[in-house]
Design an enzyme around this catalytic site. Sequence first.
Site, PDB file in Angstrom:
ATOM      1  N   ARG A  56       9.192   3.279  -6.846  1.00  0.00           N
ATOM      2  CA  ARG A  56       9.379   4.117  -5.834  1.00  0.00           C
ATOM      3  C   ARG A  56       9.543   3.257  -4.477  1.00  0.00           C
ATOM      4  O   ARG A  56      10.626   2.960  -3.981  1.00  0.00           O
ATOM      5  CB  ARG A  56       8.274   5.111  -5.692  1.00  0.00           C
ATOM      6  CG  ARG A  56       8.832   6.469  -4.769  1.00  0.00           C
ATOM      7  CD  ARG A  56       8.667   6.292  -3.394  1.00  0.00           C
ATOM      8  NE  ARG A  56       7.290   6.085  -3.109  1.00  0.00           N
ATOM      9  CZ  ARG A  56       6.853   5.507  -1.875  1.00  0.00           C
ATOM     10  NH1 ARG A  56       7.828   5.228  -0.808  1.00  0.00           N
ATOM     11  NH2 ARG A  56       5.652   5.321  -1.707  1.00  0.00           N
ATOM     12  N   ASP A  57       8.350   2.790  -4.042  1.00  0.00           N
ATOM     13  CA  ASP A  57       8.496   1.919  -2.870  1.00  0.00           C
ATOM     14  C   ASP A  57       9.143   0.637  -2.848  1.00  0.00           C
ATOM     15  O   ASP A  57       9.517   0.319  -1.622  1.00  0.00           O
ATOM     16  CB  ASP A  57       6.822   1.919  -2.399  1.00  0.00           C
ATOM     17  CG  ASP A  57       6.710   1.717  -0.824  1.00  0.00           C
ATOM     18  OD1 ASP A  57       7.603   1.916  -0.090  1.00  0.00           O
ATOM     19  OD2 ASP A  57       5.744   1.421  -0.574  1.00  0.00           O
ATOM     20  N   HIS A 103      -3.281   2.341   0.486  1.00  0.00           N
ATOM     21  CA  HIS A 103      -1.817   1.792   0.026  1.00  0.00           C
ATOM     22  C   HIS A 103      -1.673   0.734   1.292  1.00  0.00           C
ATOM     23  O   HIS A 103      -1.437   0.928   2.468  1.00  0.00           O
ATOM     24  CB  HIS A 103      -0.973   2.887   0.311  1.00  0.00           C
ATOM     25  CG  HIS A 103       0.506   2.548   0.515  1.00  0.00           C
ATOM     26  ND1 HIS A 103       1.491   2.848  -0.848  1.00  0.00           N
ATOM     27  CD2 HIS A 103       1.685   2.040   1.074  1.00  0.00           C
ATOM     28  CE1 HIS A 103       2.693   2.292  -0.661  1.00  0.00           C
ATOM     29  NE2 HIS A 103       2.646   1.840   0.441  1.00  0.00           N
ATOM     30  N   HIS A 130       0.158  -2.871   2.526  1.00  0.00           N
ATOM     31  CA  HIS A 130       1.290  -4.082   2.543  1.00  0.00           C
ATOM     32  C   HIS A 130       0.739  -5.534   3.069  1.00  0.00           C
ATOM     33  O   HIS A 130      -0.274  -5.361   3.885  1.00  0.00           O
ATOM     34  CB  HIS A 130       2.456  -3.430   3.568  1.00  0.00           C
ATOM     35  CG  HIS A 130       3.262  -2.346   2.930  1.00  0.00           C
ATOM     36  ND1 HIS A 130       4.621  -2.284   2.944  1.00  0.00           N
ATOM     37  CD2 HIS A 130       2.855  -1.313   2.519  1.00  0.00           C
ATOM     38  CE1 HIS A 130       5.054  -1.360   2.172  1.00  0.00           C
ATOM     39  NE2 HIS A 130       3.988  -0.620   1.959  1.00  0.00           N
ATOM     40  N   CYS A 148       9.642  -1.495   4.474  1.00  0.00           N
ATOM     41  CA  CYS A 148       9.786  -0.235   5.343  1.00  0.00           C
ATOM     42  C   CYS A 148      11.138  -0.314   6.137  1.00  0.00           C
ATOM     43  O   CYS A 148      11.273  -1.280   6.751  1.00  0.00           O
ATOM     44  CB  CYS A 148       8.601  -0.032   6.414  1.00  0.00           C
ATOM     45  SG  CYS A 148       9.051   1.428   7.363  1.00  0.00           S
ATOM     46  N   ASN A 205       4.839  -4.482  -0.302  1.00  0.00           N
ATOM     47  CA  ASN A 205       3.355  -3.883  -0.771  1.00  0.00           C
ATOM     48  C   ASN A 205       2.654  -4.986  -1.304  1.00  0.00           C
ATOM     49  O   ASN A 205       3.057  -6.062  -1.537  1.00  0.00           O
ATOM     50  CB  ASN A 205       3.596  -3.020  -1.789  1.00  0.00           C
ATOM     51  CG  ASN A 205       4.339  -1.599  -1.495  1.00  0.00           C
ATOM     52  OD1 ASN A 205       3.587  -0.803  -1.198  1.00  0.00           O
ATOM     53  ND2 ASN A 205       5.518  -1.649  -1.490  1.00  0.00           N
TER      54      ASN A 205
END
Lengths: 307, 307
Positions: free
Chosen positions: A13-14, A205, A207, A238, A247
């Site tokens: 996903r990310d 979460h 990064h 992002c 991440n």
Amino acid sequence: MKNRIHINDVAARDGFQIEAEFVPTGDKIALIDALSSTGLAKIEATSFTSPKAIPNLRDAADVMAGIRRAPGVAYVALIPNEKGVERALACGTDELNFVMSASDSHGRANLHMSAEQSLERFARMVDLAAGADATTNASISTAFGCPFEGDVAPERVLEITARIAGLGIDGVTLCDTTGMANPRQVSDLCRAVREQHPGLDLTLHLHNTRGMGLANALAGWQVGVTRFDAALGGLGGCPFAPGATGNVCTEDLVHMFEQMGVDTGVDLDALLAVASTLPDIVGHAVPGQVVKAGTSQRRYALPAAAG
Amino acid sequence: MKNRIHINDVAARDGFQIEAEFVPTGDKIALIDALSSTGLAKIEATSFTSPKAIPNLRDAADVMAGIRRAPGVAYVALIPNEKGVERALACGTDELNFVMSASDSHGRANLHMSAEQSLERFARMVDLAAGADATTNASISTAFGCPFEGDVAPERVLEITARIAGLGIDGVTLCDTTGMANPRQVSDLCRAVREQHPGLDLTLHLHNTRGMGLANALAGWQVGVTRFDAALGGLGGCPFAPGATGNVCTEDLVHMFEQMGVDTGVDLDALLAVASTLPDIVGHAVPGQVVKAGTSQRRYALPAAAG
């Protein structure tokens, strides 16, 4: 300090959402299936957002339909709105991960919603999900700082967390969306959330934008955080923060904690084998380091000259 | 947890020694001079080893003669033997950093000496340095593990440290030469050294081979370590550990601690300006992340579409 942590891999996903090239649906499914047998607690498989907003994840329903559901693994999807809840539930998603931003400017840029608008929407999303066989979580972006506004007051994050808990959502994820957090800040905010909401599942979460990803994970763990998002290979970033790298890397995170004697539930060798396939899937090198250097257990032959 | 730390930049030594191309003497001097005005406590400028062993640092005396001595900065040189002591003292080196390895196989491969042979030599080196206006330090390579042998018992490192302290050497540096250390191990060993030798200056020399560099620095600081080696840009590595990436990055380390409110004495913007020149000096990209992403204070313009 707990001796068992749980990891949610968010690469599909990310990571994939920001790739320059669409990752074919079959490759996504194959990667998620490979990750499913490594011992990860959760896999964030996709996002039920508008295909126009995130074209790379336009195949969300196909991904959820195509993956093999491994026992013991929770398959998570990111959900920005009511329509996303309906789509995700129709696919048998195990966990609905609602997303909002602590910063209004980031929320408007990313989701076209202020924090207040997101929280109002969360109430309706919770209603929609009531009775469904899915847990709920809320991810708070920019919880440690906003790339547009700068500092985000911990009081604001705590207030948002209280609102989320009040809605009956099962867990909250504090997101360092653009890698601005430092270990002291992680320690202070996570401690406060845990003290105020001992019954809420707290996830970090992180990064690695400025190299502090693992240090921040360590700081969180030291104050009792046992749930971490991470992305295979350190994929991600992002779209509104050019220059930001990915991440925190799942295999590097697993390696650090396992080296420390903390049980991640993950078979590191199996995870590294999957991670080694990632550059071919995305078509470029990825930031993860253990897959390149080998684990700390790796032994080298003595140089010949040394006898 | 102390609120002031001291950083020794080792890029000119641990970084340049392993570069594929010889860095011209003038470039070395210019870099050291630029670093001298950033607030670093120490700069490890070169190594007085055999030019045959480390051809990249064959200009050690010229470097030491050419640099500007900034007040308040200690200029350090790595010294493997008696001849190195004489050469370094002749150049007015502020700190003699003796080097040995906790692991005999690594010591033999790197220095052609067992740990016992190194310690015997240290005694003669201390005698040679007696009366000179230079402090002494001993760096213990592979203190957290050996790439050839594997685990190095903490008891062995503690015994070596006791021997070093017994020789009247002012400080000891525990080196994670190939990035094998984890935060728990760093915490345990540093705590033990500090308890047993409160009068000895303890420095941590960390590599980021497996992404744990900053996490290990945090763990060391949490048990009272206030001195860190680091290399501008994250240069460095180990010739006997192919695949291993560099030292913990000076500017990323400064950034993390300053973000945490810990005073490093370093002007981060000035340091980042110097770090940005490094790729041109060495002719390749370097691992440091803050110089690419900007500090956590960096602000981005809102995307136009977000209004």
